[in-house]
Enzyme design. Sequence first.
Site, short mmCIF file in Angstrom:
data_model
loop_
_atom_site.label_atom_id
_atom_site.label_comp_id
_atom_site.label_asym_id
_atom_site.label_seq_id
_atom_site.Cartn_x
_atom_site.Cartn_y
_atom_site.Cartn_z
N TRP A 101 52.60 48.63 16.46
CA TRP A 101 51.96 49.71 17.33
C TRP A 101 50.50 49.83 16.84
O TRP A 101 49.55 50.28 17.87
CB TRP A 101 52.76 50.99 17.17
CG TRP A 101 54.03 50.59 17.54
CD1 TRP A 101 55.27 50.79 16.97
CD2 TRP A 101 54.50 50.20 18.99
NE1 TRP A 101 56.39 50.43 17.76
CE2 TRP A 101 55.88 50.32 19.08
CE3 TRP A 101 53.73 50.35 20.30
CZ2 TRP A 101 56.55 50.05 20.48
CZ3 TRP A 101 54.60 50.21 21.44
CH2 TRP A 101 55.99 49.77 21.54
N ASP A 172 48.38 57.99 14.42
CA ASP A 172 49.89 57.95 15.25
C ASP A 172 51.07 58.29 14.38
O ASP A 172 51.51 57.38 13.54
CB ASP A 172 50.22 56.54 15.87
CG ASP A 172 51.28 56.57 16.71
OD1 ASP A 172 52.02 57.13 16.62
OD2 ASP A 172 51.52 55.36 17.29
N LYS A 196 61.51 60.57 18.81
CA LYS A 196 61.78 60.11 17.44
C LYS A 196 62.54 61.39 16.65
O LYS A 196 63.61 61.47 16.24
CB LYS A 196 60.97 59.42 16.63
CG LYS A 196 60.70 57.95 17.42
CD LYS A 196 59.53 57.36 16.66
CE LYS A 196 59.13 55.93 17.48
NZ LYS A 196 60.19 55.04 17.97
#
Length: 360
Positions: A101, A172, A196
């Site tokens: 990511w 992030d 999440k």
Amino acid sequence: MDMYNFSAGPAMLPREVMKKAQEEFCNYRNSGSGIMELSHRGSLFTEVIERAEQNIRDLMNISDDYAVIFVQGGASMQFCMIPMNLLPAGATADYADTGVWGAKAAKEAKLFGNVNLACSSKETKYDHIPAFGEWKRTAGAAYLHITSNNTVAGTQYHQFPEVIDGVPMLADMSSDIMSRVINVNDFGLIYAGAQKNLGPSGMALVIIRKDLAERTPANVPTMLRYNTYIENKSLFNTPPTFAIYMLALVTDHFKAMGGIGEIEKINDAKAAKLYDVLDSSDYYRSPVARDSRSNMNVVWRMPTEELEAKFIKEAAAQGMTGLKGHRLVGGLRASIYNAMPMSGIDKLIAFMRDFEKNNG
């Protein structure tokens, strides 16, 4: 049979939250309508979005120097919004390449300006967070971007890089937001996909220092400008109302648990139990450097891929789903976010020991 979802996301939510949402689904606060049917500008939803923001501020100790906003598109939308808003022409942004990511975020940023990879662990299959002394940062960078927890590789920062004056650190935190205590003041911007630890997919929580939002060039489209969300309290257009409602319920639950400090203690204990099993057996092998292991996404390999497939199938039959590793790396992965109770860890550990005994 109790079911435990170890998926990396969308992930399991606290059972108490799911039950509360079920109770209110068709008739929120005796309105005769579900929350998804109510106007985003009406008083009932206004209370929800204000409560969600205040809960986040309380739980993370966020000052008035920061805006808390809700943006559609998940974390991936932030990969482009950040450089569009915060990477001026001619400037360079530093990115830490510590996982899939982070690499995707850097790739998007290159579409808008200069990107320097301050560090990378790609050559060793992202099995560690590079030591900060090895990083090559840009003097006067527009910002430094990191990914605090890497869901695919199973790594996590247990300390953060030094904050350099004039170089805001952006993170992030999709897979470890509110899993541990952090100092928000160390960051210029924090963002996290909700699916999440916070609620349903499709939305990102963004915490941004207000002065940074003033950097945005004039040619950035309205819906991609941070100030659009700040000035309109995330209500410029119809927001993802159900996702915000669920986030409000989840953060209500976190408060009831005693806050992030108490949640962190539970998460530390869950991860320690699971890693103890990996470290006490040659049958299960963690590919991650010990000082970089994630408390949210525990990854491991077994002697053969056939045994891994058998493990996944038999675990699912016993009520433990989502244990297959990411398609890019294979193996197994247990995502043990805030909603995973200790009973789920204990059940998985017992199964792992029995599986090794019967298939070793």
